[in-house]
Design a protein around this motif. Structure first.
Motif, PDB file in Angstrom:
ATOM      1  N   TYR A 182       0.835  -1.203   0.000  1.00 56.58           N
ATOM      2  CA  TYR A 182       0.000   0.000   0.000  1.00 56.58           C
ATOM      3  C   TYR A 182       0.869   1.252   0.000  1.00 56.58           C
ATOM      4  O   TYR A 182       0.608   2.205  -0.718  1.00 56.58           O
ATOM      5  CB  TYR A 182      -0.923  -0.027   1.226  1.00 56.58           C
ATOM      6  CG  TYR A 182      -1.828   1.164   1.350  1.00 56.58           C
ATOM      7  CD1 TYR A 182      -3.031   1.210   0.661  1.00 56.58           C
ATOM      8  CD2 TYR A 182      -1.488   2.230   2.178  1.00 56.58           C
ATOM      9  CE1 TYR A 182      -3.877   2.307   0.775  1.00 56.58           C
ATOM     10  CE2 TYR A 182      -2.323   3.328   2.303  1.00 56.58           C
ATOM     11  CZ  TYR A 182      -3.521   3.367   1.601  1.00 56.58           C
ATOM     12  OH  TYR A 182      -4.351   4.453   1.719  1.00 56.58           O
ATOM     13  N   PHE A 198      -9.463   2.840  -1.882  1.00 58.26           N
ATOM     14  CA  PHE A 198      -9.542   1.692  -0.984  1.00 58.26           C
ATOM     15  C   PHE A 198     -10.784   1.742  -0.098  1.00 58.26           C
ATOM     16  O   PHE A 198     -11.336   0.700   0.249  1.00 58.26           O
ATOM     17  CB  PHE A 198      -8.251   1.528  -0.187  1.00 58.26           C
ATOM     18  CG  PHE A 198      -7.170   0.896  -1.015  1.00 58.26           C
ATOM     19  CD1 PHE A 198      -7.162  -0.470  -1.266  1.00 58.26           C
ATOM     20  CD2 PHE A 198      -6.184   1.671  -1.599  1.00 58.26           C
ATOM     21  CE1 PHE A 198      -6.189  -1.057  -2.066  1.00 58.26           C
ATOM     22  CE2 PHE A 198      -5.199   1.101  -2.409  1.00 58.26           C
ATOM     23  CZ  PHE A 198      -5.215  -0.261  -2.638  1.00 58.26           C
ATOM     24  N   GLU A 199     -11.264   2.947   0.240  1.00 55.45           N
ATOM     25  CA  GLU A 199     -12.562   3.058   0.945  1.00 55.45           C
ATOM     26  C   GLU A 199     -13.677   2.525   0.049  1.00 55.45           C
ATOM     27  O   GLU A 199     -14.539   1.765   0.498  1.00 55.45           O
ATOM     28  CB  GLU A 199     -12.852   4.514   1.310  1.00 55.45           C
ATOM     29  CG  GLU A 199     -12.042   5.055   2.443  1.00 55.45           C
ATOM     30  CD  GLU A 199     -12.287   6.532   2.686  1.00 55.45           C
ATOM     31  OE1 GLU A 199     -13.320   7.082   2.220  1.00 55.45           O
ATOM     32  OE2 GLU A 199     -11.430   7.166   3.329  1.00 55.45           O
ATOM     33  N   ASP A 252     -13.474  -1.296  -0.231  1.00 54.32           N
ATOM     34  CA  ASP A 252     -13.984  -1.970   0.955  1.00 54.32           C
ATOM     35  C   ASP A 252     -15.512  -2.051   0.936  1.00 54.32           C
ATOM     36  O   ASP A 252     -16.096  -3.046   1.385  1.00 54.32           O
ATOM     37  CB  ASP A 252     -13.543  -1.246   2.229  1.00 54.32           C
ATOM     38  CG  ASP A 252     -12.086  -1.481   2.559  1.00 54.32           C
ATOM     39  OD1 ASP A 252     -11.487  -2.449   2.032  1.00 54.32           O
ATOM     40  OD2 ASP A 252     -11.520  -0.684   3.339  1.00 54.32           O
ATOM     41  N   LYS A 253     -16.165  -1.038   0.412  1.00 50.48           N
ATOM     42  CA  LYS A 253     -17.635  -1.013   0.354  1.00 50.48           C
ATOM     43  C   LYS A 253     -18.199  -1.967  -0.703  1.00 50.48           C
ATOM     44  O   LYS A 253     -19.389  -2.247  -0.703  1.00 50.48           O
ATOM     45  CB  LYS A 253     -18.125   0.406   0.057  1.00 50.48           C
ATOM     46  CG  LYS A 253     -17.860   1.362   1.193  1.00 50.48           C
ATOM     47  CD  LYS A 253     -18.289   2.758   0.825  1.00 50.48           C
ATOM     48  CE  LYS A 253     -17.892   3.738   1.911  1.00 50.48           C
ATOM     49  NZ  LYS A 253     -18.160   5.111   1.527  1.00 50.48           N
ATOM     50  N   GLU A 285     -17.489  -5.105  -0.979  1.00 51.15           N
ATOM     51  CA  GLU A 285     -17.617  -6.478  -0.471  1.00 51.15           C
ATOM     52  C   GLU A 285     -19.067  -6.802  -0.220  1.00 51.15           C
ATOM     53  O   GLU A 285     -19.834  -5.981   0.242  1.00 51.15           O
ATOM     54  CB  GLU A 285     -16.826  -6.626   0.836  1.00 51.15           C
ATOM     55  CG  GLU A 285     -15.327  -6.519   0.630  1.00 51.15           C
ATOM     56  CD  GLU A 285     -14.569  -6.710   1.919  1.00 51.15           C
ATOM     57  OE1 GLU A 285     -15.135  -7.261   2.888  1.00 51.15           O
ATOM     58  OE2 GLU A 285     -13.409  -6.311   1.960  1.00 51.15           O
TER      59      GLU A 285
END
Length: 70
Positions: free
Chosen positions: A13, A62-63, A66-67, A69
């Protein structure tokens, strides 16, 4: 010398640039250039447009990821 398909430019990252462009997203997601550009034009994707270039901030990408999923 050709680049091995399994090699990536980024190992962690922290190695990623603050602003990701289409080539970065291709490396990260393994999608085609066409699909990356569809993604960059999607309303729910956190795209930054500078001139004609479309990019995304690393943290916002990346936010968003993550949402996704289920």
């Amino acid at each position: 010398m050709g680049k091995n398909k399994t090699d990536t430019r980024y190992k962690s990252y922290e190695d990623l640039p603050m602003i990701l462009n289409a080539n970065d997203l291709i490396d990260i997601l393994g999608l085609s250039r066409t699909n990356i550009y569809y993604l960059l034009r999607a309303e729910q994707f956190p795209t930054i447009t500078i001139g004609k270039r479309k990019m995304v901030r690393k943290d916002k990408f990346f936010e968003w990821l993550d949402k996704q999923e289920v």
